[in-house]
Design a protein around this motif. Structure first.
Motif, mmCIF file in Angstrom:
data_model
loop_
_atom_site.group_PDB
_atom_site.id
_atom_site.type_symbol
_atom_site.label_atom_id
_atom_site.label_comp_id
_atom_site.label_asym_id
_atom_site.label_seq_id
_atom_site.Cartn_x
_atom_site.Cartn_y
_atom_site.Cartn_z
ATOM 1 N N TRP A 166 3.077 -0.328 15.725
ATOM 2 C CA TRP A 166 3.349 -0.109 14.309
ATOM 3 C C TRP A 166 2.257 0.713 13.652
ATOM 4 C CZ3 TRP A 166 7.689 -1.959 11.715
ATOM 5 C CH2 TRP A 166 8.505 -2.842 12.443
ATOM 6 N N CYS A 168 1.280 1.716 9.323
ATOM 7 C CA CYS A 168 1.693 1.352 7.968
ATOM 8 C C CYS A 168 0.796 2.010 6.938
ATOM 9 C CB CYS A 168 1.690 -0.164 7.792
ATOM 10 S SG CYS A 168 0.282 -0.996 8.531
ATOM 11 N N SER A 188 6.219 0.834 6.481
ATOM 12 C CA SER A 188 5.839 0.572 7.870
ATOM 13 C C SER A 188 6.878 1.162 8.814
ATOM 14 C CB SER A 188 5.723 -0.940 8.130
ATOM 15 O OG SER A 188 4.632 -1.492 7.444
#
Length: 487
Positions: A166, A168, A188
């Motif tokens: 991920w 973000c 995100s």
């Protein structure tokens, strides 16, 4: 940044992450140089909070049944369409999701790409889960809230390994009414698809939300002001429900805000409360529409704050007869504010406590918690004590200028906050210790020296023990002193 550069940065981060997560903390080895300073500082805070890099999900902290009520009561609720219009369309089209949290990092709303939402469920990036640094370590939401500024956290910059797929971008939202951070907006997505420049759009969205909050605040102020001006004689000073001064203080003696202490309950719950103002006078708080009227009562003296910070006992603070234990950090802050009666900014407090490594954000959080204990005793802009103060170490200071060695010996049970590493408190502690010792050696008799010999530094003080050992052989103080000298 090109994919080639991202690959190279990812390789550096993986090595740094492995060092920090496995060996640096356990062995004391030097920290790696690879991450940015922002990320390295966040890793430190996260590890200090006990975050496990092998953790799997953010904790669920809200009962799903209560989320609807929490959303309805949150000041960002009316602005959700604006936030969604600005960000969620982009998020859905590009394979990202938009998240809105409260000021503690609890997810309240989310929208965006359905596939990414499904993946987000596995890591707790969903309603009711908390994303503060103290909950999941370094991440966009938690780090933005911890630093008070927009941040982009890329892939392996997350401390928890499960978040490495991920990236973000997040920005905090500050309520202009209360002056507090009330939420965070975040976009995100997977590491490859979320461009670092997204943080600029997220920051602009947070500013847009703050602008809308300010417009709504001014509309409320104007309604309150019209009602206030309709009162005959305009008694008192008009405050908002969060303590902002709206009208009735043309000289500006109260500053921009009156600290009401603690979270903001319904106005009626504060009716009749007595506050201590910045000039030391007291005032009564009365509900007025959606705000308050503040009625100064100069004849009512505010309660005294009594600090006990000397010796080996745990530090305490008392407001009137209400005594409470203090953590070391809160005791240090109160000691510094006592030493600086005109006040200190968060930056100055941070420097006095931590030196160049200090963070004003940490100080503001500590002051907020301290106000929860002491309420209106601590004023802001700058931070200062807004009531009479009696501190045991200041009493010792005064006695050093008197001719009362017996009083000084009784008043000095030991060093000032002996566990403190604050540079300024260490200087004050060492100076006070040296002055007390010199005063008692010069002007004190056996009784005063014996009292000093019971303190942690006096127990092994060779010169003090020699003086006591010279007492007649039958004197128990002489016996004890000779025994200590033989050790």
């Amino acid at each position: 940044m090109s994919y080639a550069h991202l690959d190279a940065y990812s390789r550096l981060l993986r090595g740094a992450h492995e060092t920090v997560a496995t060996s640096a903390v356990a062995t004391g080895r030097a920290w790696p140089e690879s991450p940015r300073h922002l990320i390295k500082a966040s890793w430190r805070r996260s590890l200090d909070a006990g975050i496990d890099p092998e953790g799997k999900s953010a904790p669920l902290v809200c009962d799903p049944a209560s989320i609807r009520d929490i959303r309805a009561a949150h000041p960002l609720q009316p602005l959700l369409p604006l936030l969604a219009q600005t960000l969620s369309g982009l998020a859905d089209e590009t394979g990202h999701i938009m998240i809105v949290t409260d000021g503690d990092g609890r997810v309240l709303w989310r929208e965006g790409n359905h596939a990414v939402l499904s993946s987000a469920d596995h890591i707790g990036l969903a309603a009711g889960h908390q994303w503060g640094e103290q909950n999941v370590g370094t991440n966009g939401i938690g780090t933005a809230l911890a630093t008070g500024r927009p941040v982009h956290v890329y892939s392996e910059e997350h401390l928890m390994r499960v978040l490495h797929i991920w990236s973000c971008s997040a920005a905090p939202i500050t309520d202009p009414d209360s002056g507090r951070v009330i939420g965070c907006v975040d976009v995100s997505g997977t590491a490859r698809t979320l461009h670092p420049a997204t943080v600029a759009l997220v920051a602009a969205t947070a500013k847009l939300a703050e602008t809308q909050l300010a417009l709504r605040m001014h509309e409320r102020d104007e309604r309150l002001r019209r009602r206030f001006e309709s009162l005959r004689g305009r008694p008192g000073i008009l405050l908002s429900s969060t303590g902002r001064v709206i009208s009735g203080d043309p000289a500006g003696g109260l500053g921009d805000r009156v600290h009401l202490g603690g979270p903001f309950p319904p106005v009626t719950e504060r009716a009749g409360r007595r506050l201590s103002l910045r000039d030391g006078t007291a005032a009564l708080l009365e509900p007025f529409s959606d705000g308050y009227l503040l009625r100064p009562t100069p004849s009512a003296a505010p309660p005294t704050l009594t600090l006990s910070l000397l010796g080996e006992r745990n530090p305490t603070a008392a407001i009137g007869d209400d005594e409470r234990p203090l953590s070391l950090r809160h005791a240090e802050i109160l000691a510094l504010l006592t030493l600086h009666p005109h006040g200190l900014t968060a930056e100055q407090l941070s420097f006095h406590l931590y030196g160049d490594a200090g963070n004003p954000v940490t100080i503001r959080a500590e002051i907020h918690r301290l106000r929860g204990q002491l309420g209106e005793a601590i004023a802001a802009k700058p931070y200062r004590l807004a009531c009479p103060v009696e501190a045991d170490f200041m009493t010792v200071r005064r006695l050093l200028t008197s001719d009362d060695p017996a009083g000084l010996a009784r008043a000095y049970p030991g060093p000032l906050l002996s566990r403190s590493e604050s540079p300024e408190i260490r200087r004050e502690r060492d100076e006070l210790e040296a002055q007390v010792r010199a005063f008692l050696l010069r002007r004190g008799g056996p009784d005063e020296l014996w009292v000093y010999a019971q303190t942690c530094n006096g127990r092994d003080d060779y010169e003090v023990l020699e003086r006591l050992a010279a007492l007649p052989a039958g004197d128990l103080r002489s016996v004890a002193a000779r025994s200590r000298l033989l050790l």
